[in-house]
Design a protein around this motif. Sequence first.
Motif, PDB file in Angstrom:
ATOM      1  N   PRO A 113       0.684  -1.138   0.022  1.00  0.00           N
ATOM      2  CA  PRO A 113      -0.079  -0.058  -0.093  1.00  0.00           C
ATOM      3  C   PRO A 113       0.833   1.294  -0.175  1.00  0.00           C
ATOM      4  CG  PRO A 113      -0.983  -1.507   1.751  1.00  0.00           C
ATOM      5  CD  PRO A 113       0.590  -2.052   0.998  1.00  0.00           C
ATOM      6  N   THR A 133      -7.467   9.481  -2.036  1.00  0.00           N
ATOM      7  CA  THR A 133      -7.500   8.289  -2.183  1.00  0.00           C
ATOM      8  C   THR A 133      -8.764   7.835  -2.647  1.00  0.00           C
ATOM      9  OG1 THR A 133      -5.883   7.841  -0.342  1.00  0.00           O
ATOM     10  CG2 THR A 133      -7.049   5.883  -1.030  1.00  0.00           C
ATOM     11  N   LYS A 134      -9.881   8.608  -2.271  1.00  0.00           N
ATOM     12  CA  LYS A 134     -11.294   8.162  -2.753  1.00  0.00           C
ATOM     13  C   LYS A 134     -11.320   8.341  -4.100  1.00  0.00           C
ATOM     14  CE  LYS A 134     -13.711   9.827   1.508  1.00  0.00           C
ATOM     15  NZ  LYS A 134     -14.571  10.488   1.875  1.00  0.00           N
ATOM     16  N   VAL A 186      -9.683   2.800   0.160  1.00  0.00           N
ATOM     17  CA  VAL A 186      -8.443   2.589   0.885  1.00  0.00           C
ATOM     18  C   VAL A 186      -8.424   1.229   0.353  1.00  0.00           C
ATOM     19  CG1 VAL A 186      -7.398   1.741   3.034  1.00  0.00           C
ATOM     20  CG2 VAL A 186      -8.906   3.796   3.054  1.00  0.00           C
ATOM     21  N   GLY A 187      -9.236   0.479   0.044  1.00  0.00           N
ATOM     22  CA  GLY A 187      -9.030  -0.588  -1.044  1.00  0.00           C
ATOM     23  C   GLY A 187      -8.425  -0.834  -1.978  1.00  0.00           C
ATOM     24  N   SER A 188      -8.353   0.287  -2.766  1.00  0.00           N
ATOM     25  CA  SER A 188      -7.748   0.453  -4.033  1.00  0.00           C
ATOM     26  C   SER A 188      -6.046   0.373  -3.821  1.00  0.00           C
ATOM     27  CB  SER A 188      -7.899   1.789  -4.762  1.00  0.00           C
ATOM     28  OG  SER A 188      -7.380   2.813  -3.856  1.00  0.00           O
ATOM     29  N   PHE A 209      -4.591  -1.824  -2.245  1.00  0.00           N
ATOM     30  CA  PHE A 209      -4.045  -3.110  -2.176  1.00  0.00           C
ATOM     31  C   PHE A 209      -4.298  -4.032  -3.596  1.00  0.00           C
ATOM     32  CE2 PHE A 209      -5.271  -2.213   2.187  1.00  0.00           C
ATOM     33  CZ  PHE A 209      -3.946  -2.841   2.961  1.00  0.00           C
ATOM     34  N   ARG A 210      -4.895  -3.284  -4.623  1.00  0.00           N
ATOM     35  CA  ARG A 210      -4.996  -3.804  -5.800  1.00  0.00           C
ATOM     36  C   ARG A 210      -3.720  -4.244  -6.578  1.00  0.00           C
ATOM     37  NH1 ARG A 210      -8.798   0.650  -8.263  1.00  0.00           N
ATOM     38  NH2 ARG A 210     -10.713   0.256  -7.091  1.00  0.00           N
TER      39      ARG A 210
END
Length: 142
Positions: free
Chosen positions: A63, A82-83, A88-90, A92-93
Amino acid sequence: MTEVATIGEADTQSLSAINSSTDSSMAPQDGAEDATKEPVATALQDLLAGGVAGSASVVVGHPFDTYKVRLQTSKPGCTQSTKAFGGVGSLFRGMGAPLSCAAVVNAIIFSAFGESSRIWDERVEHRIKTEADSGDTSSGAS
């Protein structure tokens, strides 16, 4: 001051009681190995430890690396939140490939290091025992 000494004495007494009970339970039983030897890690334990260490390094570092790349590739003076990238999940892509590679590579490194350490320890112990049996205490250097 006396309270501190009393607490310290109680701790010392409880520790000595624990040590005496564990010492008797850890004593070698009829042909058992010496209890002072440390347990030896197995190759499977080394593989698992390496896999966990590699996975942890990617889960923690990916991250931050993703965020750093986003900052470097954005226009100067324009920082997107980040939105805008999907929350926040993005961060970890795309972690699947580095996660699997790091787990495998670290597992191999840990197991190779562990096995070479065990071999080295055996050779050193054998050498020391051989020198002790022969009565030679010099290291061989003249």
